[in-house]
Design a protein around this motif. Structure first.
Motif, mmCIF file in Angstrom:
data_model
loop_
_atom_site.group_PDB
_atom_site.id
_atom_site.type_symbol
_atom_site.label_atom_id
_atom_site.label_comp_id
_atom_site.label_asym_id
_atom_site.label_seq_id
_atom_site.Cartn_x
_atom_site.Cartn_y
_atom_site.Cartn_z
ATOM 1 N N VAL A 186 33.029 27.720 -21.429
ATOM 2 C CA VAL A 186 31.887 28.586 -21.155
ATOM 3 C C VAL A 186 32.249 29.971 -21.663
ATOM 4 C CG1 VAL A 186 31.193 27.235 -19.136
ATOM 5 C CG2 VAL A 186 32.675 29.224 -18.827
ATOM 6 N N PRO A 187 31.255 30.854 -21.885
ATOM 7 C CA PRO A 187 31.574 32.184 -22.408
ATOM 8 C C PRO A 187 32.584 32.915 -21.528
ATOM 9 C CG PRO A 187 29.216 31.783 -22.535
ATOM 10 C CD PRO A 187 29.800 30.635 -21.763
ATOM 11 N N GLU A 188 33.509 33.599 -22.162
ATOM 12 C CA GLU A 188 34.559 34.296 -21.429
ATOM 13 C C GLU A 188 33.982 35.314 -20.449
ATOM 14 O OE1 GLU A 188 38.651 36.799 -22.480
ATOM 15 O OE2 GLU A 188 37.526 35.795 -24.069
ATOM 16 N N GLU A 189 32.853 35.898 -20.795
ATOM 17 C CA GLU A 189 32.224 36.898 -19.936
ATOM 18 C C GLU A 189 31.710 36.290 -18.637
ATOM 19 O OE1 GLU A 189 31.617 36.398 -23.151
ATOM 20 O OE2 GLU A 189 32.816 38.110 -23.828
ATOM 21 N N LYS A 190 31.606 34.965 -18.583
ATOM 22 C CA LYS A 190 31.151 34.278 -17.374
ATOM 23 C C LYS A 190 32.317 33.909 -16.448
ATOM 24 C CE LYS A 190 26.645 33.870 -17.998
ATOM 25 N NZ LYS A 190 25.665 34.376 -16.987
ATOM 26 N N GLU A 228 44.808 21.985 -12.576
ATOM 27 C CA GLU A 228 44.151 22.304 -11.301
ATOM 28 C C GLU A 228 43.249 23.529 -11.403
ATOM 29 O OE1 GLU A 228 47.834 19.996 -10.792
ATOM 30 O OE2 GLU A 228 47.450 21.964 -11.698
ATOM 31 N N GLU A 229 43.551 24.435 -12.338
ATOM 32 C CA GLU A 229 42.699 25.613 -12.525
ATOM 33 C C GLU A 229 41.327 25.219 -13.052
ATOM 34 O OE1 GLU A 229 46.120 28.966 -13.475
ATOM 35 O OE2 GLU A 229 45.558 27.539 -15.040
ATOM 36 N N VAL A 230 41.288 24.216 -13.879
ATOM 37 C CA VAL A 230 40.018 23.701 -14.385
ATOM 38 C C VAL A 230 39.293 22.926 -13.292
ATOM 39 C CG1 VAL A 230 38.913 22.402 -16.248
ATOM 40 C CG2 VAL A 230 41.170 23.422 -16.609
ATOM 41 N N LEU A 231 40.041 22.100 -12.585
ATOM 42 C CA LEU A 231 39.422 21.168 -11.638
ATOM 43 C C LEU A 231 38.734 21.888 -10.482
ATOM 44 C CD1 LEU A 231 42.179 18.406 -11.584
ATOM 45 C CD2 LEU A 231 39.866 18.221 -12.525
ATOM 46 N N VAL A 232 39.324 22.977 -9.956
ATOM 47 C CA VAL A 232 38.665 23.646 -8.833
ATOM 48 C C VAL A 232 37.359 24.305 -9.278
ATOM 49 C CG1 VAL A 232 40.757 23.993 -7.458
ATOM 50 C CG2 VAL A 232 40.064 25.753 -9.114
ATOM 51 N N LEU A 233 37.306 24.765 -10.521
ATOM 52 C CA LEU A 233 36.067 25.360 -11.020
ATOM 53 C C LEU A 233 35.005 24.293 -11.264
ATOM 54 C CD1 LEU A 233 37.449 28.061 -13.483
ATOM 55 C CD2 LEU A 233 36.480 28.425 -11.214
ATOM 56 N N VAL A 234 35.400 23.181 -11.853
ATOM 57 C CA VAL A 234 34.455 22.088 -12.068
ATOM 58 C C VAL A 234 33.919 21.587 -10.733
ATOM 59 C CG1 VAL A 234 34.231 19.696 -12.878
ATOM 60 C CG2 VAL A 234 35.460 21.382 -14.267
ATOM 61 N N ALA A 235 34.829 21.414 -9.769
ATOM 62 C CA ALA A 235 34.416 20.925 -8.456
ATOM 63 C C ALA A 235 33.502 21.928 -7.760
ATOM 64 C CB ALA A 235 35.635 20.633 -7.601
ATOM 65 N N ALA A 236 33.828 23.219 -7.845
ATOM 66 C CA ALA A 236 32.990 24.243 -7.207
ATOM 67 C C ALA A 236 31.578 24.223 -7.784
ATOM 68 C CB ALA A 236 33.625 25.618 -7.382
ATOM 69 N N ARG A 237 31.482 24.012 -9.078
ATOM 70 C CA ARG A 237 30.156 23.927 -9.707
ATOM 71 C C ARG A 237 29.403 22.675 -9.250
ATOM 72 N NH1 ARG A 237 30.565 23.637 -15.951
ATOM 73 N NH2 ARG A 237 31.216 21.507 -15.448
ATOM 74 N N ASP A 246 29.073 30.792 -8.864
ATOM 75 C CA ASP A 246 27.854 31.466 -8.431
ATOM 76 C C ASP A 246 26.695 30.865 -9.213
ATOM 77 O OD1 ASP A 246 25.666 33.234 -8.110
ATOM 78 O OD2 ASP A 246 27.018 34.917 -7.714
ATOM 79 N N ARG A 247 25.910 30.034 -8.552
ATOM 80 C CA ARG A 247 24.820 29.335 -9.243
ATOM 81 C C ARG A 247 23.752 30.305 -9.708
ATOM 82 N NH1 ARG A 247 23.004 23.804 -6.683
ATOM 83 N NH2 ARG A 247 25.008 23.315 -7.669
ATOM 84 N N GLY A 248 23.482 31.361 -8.921
ATOM 85 C CA GLY A 248 22.448 32.318 -9.305
ATOM 86 C C GLY A 248 22.810 33.080 -10.571
ATOM 87 N N ARG A 249 24.072 33.427 -10.725
ATOM 88 C CA ARG A 249 24.523 34.177 -11.900
ATOM 89 C C ARG A 249 25.134 33.274 -12.960
ATOM 90 N NH1 ARG A 249 24.980 39.625 -11.129
ATOM 91 N NH2 ARG A 249 26.580 39.726 -12.742
#
Length: 795
Positions: free
Chosen positions: A239-243, A264-273, A210-213
């Motif tokens: 990144v902060p755990e709360e994020k 793969e758990e890291v990669l999908v988040l990096v790619a989504a960003r 979520d780019r806005g948050r």
């Protein structure tokens, strides 16, 4: 009515059986997500001289391509190893970085090289095939028997050899002295075969940014979502755990393999960003074989010293344990802490020495799988005990019962870490012998032989250490985090109950068993109790489900929390009825005052908690309690599993004709769930004993078992109807009284099956067969024995 102990059908099964389950691939965000495909190394070891992604990036539908260099530039960290160990000379183990995507080299077939993101899965795979990789192929090493020999190919060129750690437990000199003084010393060389967990649902993960948050949501097929959030924050994504929010919805099997933080758990988040769009990855079965953690994979020499009457005097174990090319989350602890401390299991043997060398090889990392160290230890223990019974011509039941820990010695402090709090091992052995129908075995054997087949009986006596706690003990042993569990119980104004648990279910039936615990204390029908798990935004915290800890730790957290709820509601009820809380009883959902016999329904008290006009002084409104429960000790279920097999000598085919499980699991909350756990573990035990084996080409490191055409899995026809007999002694170290049941068959079963096969082949002169005892291996052993017999006759 009492709900604990009732064989209720699992209420979650309705949605599973009707196709209404919600898995990672079913998440709403997955419907419009981009697809990720991982380009993986086809080589066991190679340098990455150049990666050219230009042609692939230009193909239709391609949204992004991520390489190791991209991750390094953005500060992504390596995958963690949470339990380092210390070698016997006091030096730390070798702890190399495990990159999400390597930058300059790959160390096993399936190591990631690049991640391609595209509009469709087909476009992502097509683009991955267009990436040009210039590999410099290196020598590799996959063979445990020679991995430490001088001149062996080094998995990591920067290291002097392939040794990760050299660890031991016990007094080597004392054990050597006892062995030297023993009337008999029996020695065996054993192989613990490498196996793949192969859950029905392959791993899957979905990343949302979520780019806005500026926050992240990860859907992942995992056994412990909170731990994944911690490691994403502290180790990889940084990144902060709360994020970060991690959601593990319905999970189609894990067996330990889904505990860990994967690339793969890291990669999908990096790619989504990077592309500002949800990205998902669902493993193919080939990827599961290439990239999921494997398990077991030991070579061992064990010696057992005995007196003339069969009393055990000393045992010495040396094991080489495969870590794979990298260290997975718990990997170093499995062949050390969880393998060595359980020796000598149920036996009153004091002098034991265990020496373990963890090694790197050019193979997929190895970590925990159902039982995690305890199956390996039980296999070593029960194979050497069986060999000793043969050497001394003793009855296999008698030698075990003779050396079992006496009932009056419990609580019993073992030679190493544990103190067994409860149980009666000799009585269980007597129960097992009776249930095995020894008197009828001769007739069963004769009937088998009349059909031209061989019959054998195998016994495995085990004592398990499970429950994973207390935190202090485990942190002192090297674990990088606590092993408590968290539970919240909320009562709504209308009397409904919602339970939030950090124990994640991936097939164990938590939604039923946990509801039974709460129902037992409140009198509310379990069908009306909602169990919530698997979402870090809803559940305060959690450590997850593994190590047979769901009831003994997660269930205990829930029991303590429910007691807090009942205590508060009794105070409210007492105030409403004009009496003391000590005068209030709760049963069947009714609060009753003993002195006046006046009563209030559960819903009436709940309603008053949220309308505090007339309320006990100093009490806050609402009913919402939470407990962080840190267990007092591990728990110690034990049992004896007995297997009878039939072998066709013409084909070498083994049929498991009978499987009897006699166990003490402490208090049983739901017998039907326990039965399912024992059946499932027996299937996995038979699979490991008779057919499952991951193989690599020793020259190239190429994976030879990358599909179910090559890697044999047990089918329904391979598993008999399992017979269950229970003996119940209540665990004294947790409020539920449960000891754990989920791993029992996987712990005892492999040894019981191999003991039965060796018993059937004994008349052919076969002393030992390594797992898996495939038809080819069994047939070859029979033929070799026949040739030896012919040679002896000719001589």
């Amino acid at each position: 009515m009492s709900w604990v102990g009732k064989p209720l059908r699992r209420k979650e099964d309705y949605r599973f059986l009707t196709g209404a389950g919600q898995y990672v691939a079913d998440a709403a965000a997955a419907m419009n997500a981009a697809h990720m495909y991982i380009l993986r190394s086809p080589h066991g070891a190679a340098g990455l001289r150049r990666i050219d992604i230009a042609a692939a990036r230009a193909l239709p539908g391609v949204l992004d391509i991520i390489t190791g260099a991209d991750l390094e530039a953005s500060g992504i960290g390596g995958l963690p190893c949470a339990w380092p160990v210390v070698s016997r000379d006091g030096s730390p183990m070798v702890h190399p970085v495990h990159p999400v995507i390597p930058v300059d080299r790959v160390l096993h077939v399936g190591d990631p090289v690049a991640a391609v993101v595209a509009v469709t899965a087909e476009q992502a795979e097509t683009a991955a095939e267009a990436i040009l990789v210039d590999y410099e192929v290196w020598p590799c090493h996959t063979d445990l028997a020679t991995v430490l020999t001088p001149g062996a190919a080094r998995v990591r060129a920067e290291l002097p050899d392939n040794l990760c750690f050299d660890w031991d437990l016990g007094n080597a000199a004392a054990v050597d002295a006892q062995l030297a003084a023993s009337a008999h010393v029996v020695t065996l060389d054993l192989v613990q075969n490498r196996v793949n967990a192969s859950p029905m649902e392959t791993r899957g993960t979905l990343g949302i940014y979520d780019r806005g948050r500026d926050d992240y949501t990860l859907y992942t097929s995992s056994q412990n979502p909170h731990s994944i959030r911690v490691t994403l924050s502290a180790s990889t994504l940084k990144v902060p755990e709360e994020k970060i929010r991690v959601i593990s919805p319905d999970v189609g099997g894990g067996f330990g393999m889904k505990i860990y933080h994967y690339a793969e758990e890291v990669l999908v988040l990096v790619a989504a960003r990077r592309i500002n769009r949800p990205v998902r990855w669902i493993a193919s079965r080939l990827e599961a074989f290439q990239a999921d953690t494997y398990a077991r994979d030991h070579v061992t020499r064990v010696s057992l010293g005995l007196d003339r009457d069969g009393t055990f005097r000393a045992m010495k174990v040396h094991t080489i344990a495969n870590m794979g090319a990298y260290l997975s989350t718990f990997a170093p602890s499995i062949p050390t802490f969880f393998y060595a401390n359980p020796f000598p299991g149920p036996y009153a043997l004091r002098d034991v020495y265990v020496h373990v060398q963890g090694v790197f090889t050019n193979t997929t990392p190895v970590d925990a799988y159902r039982g995690a160290g305890r199956p390996e230890a039980t296999y070593v223990m029960e194979r050497i005990v069986e060999a000793a019974a043969r050497a001394l011509d003793m009855d296999p039941f008698e030698i075990r019962r003779r050396n079992a820990i006496p009932a009056d010695a419990i609580p019993y402090k073992t030679p190493f870490l544990w103190t067994y709090d409860s149980g009666n091992l000799p009585a269980l052995m007597d129960l097992a012998r009776a249930a095995a129908d020894i008197d009828g075995y001769a007739a069963r054997k004769a009937a088998t032989e009349a059909r031209g087949c061989l019959r054998g009986m195998g016994v495995a006596f085990y004592m398990e250490a499970c429950g994973m706690g207390p935190s202090k003990l485990l942190i002192e042993a090297g674990l990088g985090g606590g092993q408590f569990e968290v539970a919240t119980v909320r009562v709504s104004p209308t009397g409904g109950i919602v339970v939030l648990t950090g124990s994640h279910s991936h097939g164990q039936g938590h939604e039923t068993a946990f509801a039974q615990i709460v129902a037992d204390k409140t009198g509310i029908d379990p069908a009306l109790i909602e169990i919530v798990h698997g979402d870090t935004a809803k559940v305060p915290y959690g450590v997850g489900t593994y190590g047979s800890r769901s009831l003994s730790v997660g269930g205990s957290a829930l029991a303590v929390t429910t007691d807090k709820v009942v205590t508060k509601m009794k105070r409210i009820a007492a105030h409403m009825l004009g009496t003391d809380a000590a005068d209030i009883d709760l049963s069947d959902g009714i609060f009753r005052a003993r002195a006046s016999n006046r009563s209030l329904h559960f819903t009436e008290v709940a309603r008053r908690a949220y309308a505090p006009v007339d309320y006990p002084a100093g009490m806050e409104p609402g009913i919402d309690e939470t407990t962080y429960y840190d267990p007092e000790a591990f728990t110690f279920p034990y049992g004896c599993h007995i297997v009878e097999v039939e072998i066709d000598p013409e084909t070498g085919t083994t049929t498991v004709d009978r499987y009897l499980a006699v166990d003490d699991f402490g208090r049983i909350v739901n017998p039907l769930i326990v039965e399912g756990q024992i059946h499932g573990g027996a299937a996995q035990a038979i699979g490991q004993a008779c057919m499952e084996l991951c193989r690599y080409d020793p020259e190239t490191g190429q994976l030879l078992t990358g599909s179910f055409m090559d890697y044999a899995m047990p089918r329904a026809t391979d598993v008999p109807a399992v017979e269950l007999v229970s003996m119940e002694t209540i665990c004294t170290t947790n409020p539920v009284g449960a000891k754990g049941c989920g791993e029992a068959s996987a712990i005892a079963g492999p040894a019981a099956v191999i003991n039965a096969i060796c018993d059937a082949l004994h008349e052919h002169g076969v002393r030992h067969l390594d797992m898996p005892a495939t038809p080819e291996k069994v047939w070859t052993a029979i033929q070799a024995a026949s040739l030896r017999a012919e040679d002896t006759a000719d001589a």
